[in-house]
Design a protein around this motif. Structure first.
Motif, short mmCIF file in Angstrom:
data_model
loop_
_atom_site.label_atom_id
_atom_site.label_comp_id
_atom_site.label_asym_id
_atom_site.label_seq_id
_atom_site.Cartn_x
_atom_site.Cartn_y
_atom_site.Cartn_z
N ASP A 164 0.84 -1.20 0.00
CA ASP A 164 0.00 0.00 0.00
C ASP A 164 0.88 1.25 0.00
OD1 ASP A 164 -2.32 -1.38 -0.05
OD2 ASP A 164 -2.84 -1.09 2.06
N PRO A 165 0.53 2.25 -0.79
CA PRO A 165 1.33 3.47 -0.85
C PRO A 165 1.04 4.40 0.33
CG PRO A 165 -0.49 3.62 -2.40
CD PRO A 165 -0.57 2.25 -1.78
N PHE A 166 1.75 4.18 1.41
CA PHE A 166 1.62 5.03 2.59
C PHE A 166 2.94 5.73 2.85
CE2 PHE A 166 -2.31 3.01 3.28
CZ PHE A 166 -2.99 3.70 4.27
N VAL A 167 2.86 6.89 3.48
CA VAL A 167 4.05 7.66 3.84
C VAL A 167 4.06 7.83 5.35
CG1 VAL A 167 5.29 9.82 3.53
CG2 VAL A 167 3.92 8.89 1.64
N PHE A 168 5.11 7.34 6.00
CA PHE A 168 5.27 7.47 7.44
C PHE A 168 6.35 8.49 7.73
CE2 PHE A 168 3.59 3.25 6.72
CZ PHE A 168 2.61 3.14 7.69
N GLY A 169 6.00 9.50 8.51
CA GLY A 169 6.98 10.46 8.98
C GLY A 169 7.38 10.13 10.40
N LEU A 170 8.66 10.14 10.68
CA LEU A 170 9.18 9.71 11.98
C LEU A 170 9.95 10.85 12.64
CD1 LEU A 170 10.70 6.36 10.66
CD2 LEU A 170 8.41 6.68 11.63
N LEU A 195 1.07 4.31 -10.29
CA LEU A 195 0.80 5.67 -10.74
C LEU A 195 -0.61 5.84 -11.30
CD1 LEU A 195 4.22 6.67 -12.32
CD2 LEU A 195 3.30 7.24 -10.06
N LYS A 196 -1.36 4.75 -11.41
CA LYS A 196 -2.76 4.89 -11.80
C LYS A 196 -3.58 5.42 -10.64
CE LYS A 196 -2.96 0.59 -13.00
NZ LYS A 196 -3.46 -0.74 -13.43
N ASP A 197 -3.13 5.15 -9.42
CA ASP A 197 -3.89 5.57 -8.24
C ASP A 197 -3.18 6.64 -7.43
OD1 ASP A 197 -5.88 3.64 -8.78
OD2 ASP A 197 -4.63 2.10 -7.85
N THR A 198 -1.93 6.91 -7.73
CA THR A 198 -1.16 7.90 -6.98
C THR A 198 -0.46 8.85 -7.94
OG1 THR A 198 0.74 6.40 -6.89
CG2 THR A 198 -0.80 6.32 -5.05
N ALA A 199 0.39 9.70 -7.39
CA ALA A 199 1.06 10.70 -8.22
C ALA A 199 2.49 10.86 -7.75
CB ALA A 199 0.30 12.04 -8.11
N LEU A 203 8.48 8.78 20.53
CA LEU A 203 8.38 8.71 19.08
C LEU A 203 7.06 9.30 18.61
CD1 LEU A 203 9.27 7.54 16.26
CD2 LEU A 203 8.09 5.43 16.93
N TYR A 204 7.15 10.09 17.54
CA TYR A 204 5.97 10.60 16.85
C TYR A 204 5.96 9.97 15.45
CZ TYR A 204 6.17 14.32 20.39
OH TYR A 204 6.23 15.04 21.56
N VAL A 205 4.84 9.35 15.09
CA VAL A 205 4.71 8.74 13.76
C VAL A 205 3.53 9.39 13.06
CG1 VAL A 205 4.43 6.63 12.44
CG2 VAL A 205 5.59 6.55 14.66
N SER A 206 3.81 10.14 11.99
CA SER A 206 2.72 10.68 11.17
C SER A 206 2.40 9.66 10.08
CB SER A 206 3.11 12.02 10.55
OG SER A 206 4.16 11.86 9.62
N ILE A 207 1.12 9.42 9.86
CA ILE A 207 0.67 8.40 8.93
C ILE A 207 -0.23 9.06 7.89
CG2 ILE A 207 -0.50 6.18 8.70
CD1 ILE A 207 0.02 5.82 11.74
N ALA A 208 0.20 9.02 6.63
CA ALA A 208 -0.57 9.65 5.57
C ALA A 208 -0.58 8.75 4.34
CB ALA A 208 0.02 11.01 5.21
N ARG A 209 -1.63 8.82 3.59
CA ARG A 209 -1.68 8.10 2.32
C ARG A 209 -0.93 8.88 1.25
NH1 ARG A 209 -6.99 6.86 4.35
NH2 ARG A 209 -7.18 4.59 4.63
N TRP A 210 -0.34 8.15 0.35
CA TRP A 210 0.37 8.77 -0.77
C TRP A 210 -0.62 9.65 -1.55
CZ3 TRP A 210 5.50 6.86 -1.94
CH2 TRP A 210 6.11 7.50 -3.03
#
Length: 389
Positions: free
Chosen positions: A215-221, A240-244, A278-285
């Motif tokens: 899954d295209p997720f982006v975790f910031g730490l 790239l059909k579902d993301t950018a 720890l701080y974990v930011s969780i965002a979708r691509w």
């Protein structure tokens, strides 16, 4: 209540569902009705000791072992990237560079002599056999370079030995040149960090953070314990059909956002005996081309605190509860019985979820909106490690 018995009762329980009736404390003047069921969504009721600590009733133990294990793995892995990774890369580069130097030395000896001594090739193989584990061991098990390095060395050495047996000096020299090229392409710092990445982190940590690693997720730490920040995602595994396309400019969970999170957490942050935070930011691509600060991706932040041991984590929970109150339990994410915790905040109340998982306290979802009045608020949290156990 005897302190030892109290700890036994509370061990593994996380934040108990105490103080579900009565006021918040701190002179807020806000009172809440009794929790009629005693616990929410299958949770257990709890009692409050005379000294204000919270205890599970006898027989109601919640270990959260699975959550504790994966959270400990995540914390250990981030700590390694923050503290040991630079030295591991330096060791890898130095060891693979020594292999390159041995290849050059062997080739030059053959050229100078105009013939081949099989012992020179054996010496080169011995050097590779010694330096490959030296290069690999500091990176294991976070990455696994040894098998690939051995395969590369063995492929070239097999060809070299074949032509040594045939007495084909020119072909041996040619193959040693190819072997040098192969190891030069692996031995630079740029190559080392690309194959074993920390910017962004793309190893087993990402697989622990997300339910489906494709899954295209982006975790910031943000790891204040070692003043470390970074991202965890796979820059190549994007449909790239579902993301950018995405370009991140700035640190994850920047100071302004971290200050906002800290304000919302309030007494959840307990520093006594804390060994890591720890701080974990969780965002979708993003689904559209993105070029900007990572905070603009939105998502949500999970806060994790690690303590010296489970007893210290339980004591931190006791202090936290003394500054606010709890109201039953909720299956907000996964199978963990997350405890509804709230405390006075300005003229209102801050609501969120907390649980103890072994020696860690985990908190998320803090806002001024009460739990039962929220709509579709979980977002990407439903796909992170908190929801998978």
């Amino acid at each position: 209540m005897d302190p030892t018995r109290r700890r036994l009762l509370a061990a593994g329980a996380g934040l108990a569902g105490a103080s579900s009736a009565g006021c918040l404390g701190g002179g807020s003047g806000v009172e809440y009705p009794d929790n009629e069921s005693g616990a929410a969504s299958g949770g257990a009721a709890a009692d409050t000791a005379a000294d204000g600590t919270v205890n599970e009733r006898v027989g109601e133990r919640v270990e959260n072992e699975a959550l504790a294990e994966v959270t400990a793995n995540i914390l250990d892995e981030i700590h390694w990237f923050a503290t040991r990774y630079p030295d591991a890369i330096r060791t890898y580069v130095a060891a693979t560079t020594r292999i390159v130097e041995a290849i050059i030395d062997t080739r030059e000896r053959i050229v100078a002599a105009g013939e081949i001594d099989p012992e020179w090739v054996d010496a080169l193989a011995d050097t590779a056999g010694e330096e490959i584990p030296t290069a690999s061991d500091p990176l294991e098990p976070h990455f696994s370079p040894e098998a690939f390095l051995n395969k590369t060395a063995n492929r070239h050495l097999e060809i070299v030995r074949r032509f040594v047996r045939r007495g084909d000096t020119a072909r041996v020299i040619e193959e040693l040149e190819r072997m040098e090229t192969s190891f030069r392409s692996l031995s630079s710092r740029k190559a080392a960090t690309e194959r074993h990445p920390r910017d962004p982190i793309n190893n087993r940590l990402r697989r622990w953070l997300i339910d489906d690693p494709t899954d295209p997720f982006v975790f910031g730490l943000r790891y204040p314990t070692e003043d470390f920040t970074g991202f965890a995602y796979d820059p190549m595994d994007v449909d790239l059909k579902d993301t950018a396309t995405m370009r991140l400019r700035g640190d994850p969970v920047a100071e302004e956002r971290r200050a906002t999170v800290d304000e919302r957490l309030g007494p959840v942050r307990q520093s006594a005996d804390r060994t890591a935070e720890l701080y974990v930011s969780i965002a979708r691509w993003p689904t559209r081309p993105f070029d900007g600060h990572p905070d603009r991706l939105g998502g949500q932040v999970v806060h994790v605190q690690r303590y010296a041991d489970a007893e210290a984590a339980t004591a931190a929970l006791d202090r936290m509860v003394a500054a606010g109150a709890t109201e039953g339990r909720d299956d907000a994410l996964g199978s963990t019985p997350w405890h509804r915790y709230y405390f006075p905040h300005g003229n209102g109340v801050m609501y969120g979820y907390v649980a103890r998982a072994g020696e860690a306290l985990i908190a998320f979802g803090f806002s001024g909106t009460a739990w039962e009045e929220r709509v579709s608020w979980r977002g990407p949290l439903t796909d992170c490690w908190l929801a998978t156990v």
